[in-house]
Design a protein around this motif. Structure first.
Motif, PDB file in Angstrom:
ATOM      1  N   PRO A 174       0.814  -1.230   0.000  1.00  0.00           N
ATOM      2  CA  PRO A 174       0.000   0.000   0.000  1.00  0.00           C
ATOM      3  C   PRO A 174       0.842   1.272   0.000  1.00  0.00           C
ATOM      4  O   PRO A 174       0.437   2.285  -0.589  1.00  0.00           O
ATOM      5  N   GLN A 175       2.009   1.240   0.655  1.00  0.00           N
ATOM      6  CA  GLN A 175       2.894   2.408   0.662  1.00  0.00           C
ATOM      7  C   GLN A 175       3.332   2.791  -0.751  1.00  0.00           C
ATOM      8  O   GLN A 175       3.617   3.961  -1.023  1.00  0.00           O
ATOM      9  N   HIS A 176       3.379   1.812  -1.640  1.00  0.00           N
ATOM     10  CA  HIS A 176       3.771   2.071  -3.023  1.00  0.00           C
ATOM     11  C   HIS A 176       2.574   2.307  -3.941  1.00  0.00           C
ATOM     12  O   HIS A 176       2.729   2.374  -5.167  1.00  0.00           O
ATOM     13  N   GLY A 177       1.400   2.407  -3.343  1.00  0.00           N
ATOM     14  CA  GLY A 177       0.219   2.798  -4.105  1.00  0.00           C
ATOM     15  C   GLY A 177      -0.503   1.679  -4.818  1.00  0.00           C
ATOM     16  O   GLY A 177      -1.301   1.941  -5.730  1.00  0.00           O
ATOM     17  N   TYR A 178      -0.265   0.425  -4.417  1.00  0.00           N
ATOM     18  CA  TYR A 178      -0.921  -0.698  -5.087  1.00  0.00           C
ATOM     19  C   TYR A 178      -1.977  -1.340  -4.189  1.00  0.00           C
ATOM     20  O   TYR A 178      -1.844  -1.368  -2.957  1.00  0.00           O
ATOM     21  N   LYS A 179      -2.994  -1.863  -4.843  1.00  0.00           N
ATOM     22  CA  LYS A 179      -4.043  -2.577  -4.118  1.00  0.00           C
ATOM     23  C   LYS A 179      -3.522  -3.963  -3.743  1.00  0.00           C
ATOM     24  O   LYS A 179      -2.810  -4.594  -4.523  1.00  0.00           O
TER      25      LYS A 179
END
Length: 370
Positions: free
Chosen positions: A53-58
């Motif tokens: 999530p920190q890298h913007g992925y679901k």
């Protein structure tokens, strides 16, 4: 989901060594193809629940747990969670309908890969270490491609026609700095910088050995140490340094968030033998002293370290040798023998695979006809 979007499932977890390579490939593909729907599958207990999530992925969660090597009743729970995880993975794959599943190891990968096989979805496997984990050995029997980081690991896979030596995908930010600029930004332009990293969790014995080393090198004004202790080991390391009366030739940090800058500034790296650490060190052509952790499954870190040593890119010091003069001796050789330093730097570059992320991305693009 947009009808034009192509979905890819990434799965791997438990440790950063399984997660970061997947994130690196996902980042590369997302930058080049904004119509991709990238979804990770992991466990809510693993590091992936924070990192992804920190890298913007679901991320979608399933149940999974590591198998105990000894005969124990705890493996009953492992089996139950595996069955549940497999069923959950089937449901997720049926809903998302990915064109490709990319697995990078860890116990969460196996139920996902088996579910993909059941649904006849192509699976690409990536092995980061010289010695493959159990899950990846099983997955290798039925996946379409086996991507490896070390030539030495090829012998562990029977389907050699599927094997491609790509290297370990690393974050492209690692190439953001030049050595002189990085040193200047840290105020260390005139220093020989020795960067010591014991992994995100730290390594008590390695921390103490490096602090002792800095004390022994206090007379060498041009040598400067930077030690990343790990958050939980920081205060202990600072107290130990104070007890030895260590002065101004070492900077002790709990964690280095801007590792690309510090790694670029380093002349010599002292490190554990995690796959990511080794890949980043060699991508930048840094000579190193590797201290493999003895506390990992199948002793895979020593396999990684020996592969690097065989290529003439590093010296290896085992954990039980940290009390000896071996670490100091190797460091002195790298500092004072310029020909040796240059040779090891060149060998490190030869072993590095800075293009690994792009090469793996291209394999995906071929599979997806992008």
């Amino acid at each position: 989901m947009n009808s034009r979007e192509i979905s890819i499932i990434f799965s791997g977890g438990g440790t950063g060594g399984h997660i970061y390579p997947a994130v690196a490939v996902a980042d590369y593909l997302k930058k080049r193809h904004n119509d991709l729907n990238i979804v990770f599958i992991g466990t809510s207990e693993g590091l992936e629940s924070k990192i992804v999530p920190q890298h913007g992925y679901k991320i979608e969660y399933i149940q999974a747990k590591g198998l105990k090597r000894s005969l124990t009743v705890k493996n009953v729970d492992v089996f139950i969670k595996f069955i549940n995880g497999y069923r959950q993975a089937l449901q997720i794959l049926k809903r998302i309908k990915p064109k490709v599943v990319f697995v990078t190891g860890g116990y969460v990968s196996l139920p996902v890969a088996l579910a993909a096989r059941r649904l006849k979805i192509k699976t690409i496997l990536h092995e980061q270490n010289a010695y493959p984990g159990l899950a990846n050995k099983i997955i290798s029997r039925f996946c379409e491609k086996i991507l490896i980081s070390f030539e030495e690991s090829k012998r562990f896979f029977k389907n050699s026609n599927k094997v491609v030596l790509t290297g370990n995908p690393i974050r492209l930010e690692i190439f953001s700095y030049e050595e002189k600029a990085a040193k200047s930004s840290l105020g260390l332009e005139d220093k020989i910088v020795v960067l010591a990293v014991g992994g995100s969790r730290g390594a008590e014995n390695l921390n103490k050995a490096v602090i002792k080393l800095s004390k022994e090198f206090e007379g060498c004004k041009d040598v400067y140490f930077i030690l990343s202790t790990g958050d939980t080991k920081y205060l202990e390391a600072v107290n130990f340094a104070n007890s030895l009366g260590v002065k101004s030739n070492i900077k002790i940090l709990p964690y280095i968030s801007d590792m690309p800058r510090y790694l670029a500034a380093a002349d010599i790296v002292i490190s554990r033998a995690g796959a990511i650490a080794i890949s980043e060190i060699t991508a930048l052509g840094k000579p190193s002293i590797i201290v493999p952790s003895p506390y990992v499954a199948n002793n895979h870190q020593e396999y990684n370290a020996r592969a690097l040593e065989k290529g003439g890119a590093c010296f290896v010091v085992l954990e039980n040798e940290l009390e000896s003069d071996k670490l100091k001796s190797f460091l002195e050789k790298l500092i004072y023998d310029k020909a040796l330093y240059e040779r090891m730097s060149e060998n490190s570059k030869k072993m590095g695979k800075p293009e690994a992320t792009q090469n793996i991305g291209k394999i995906f693009e071929e599979y997806l006809s992008l």
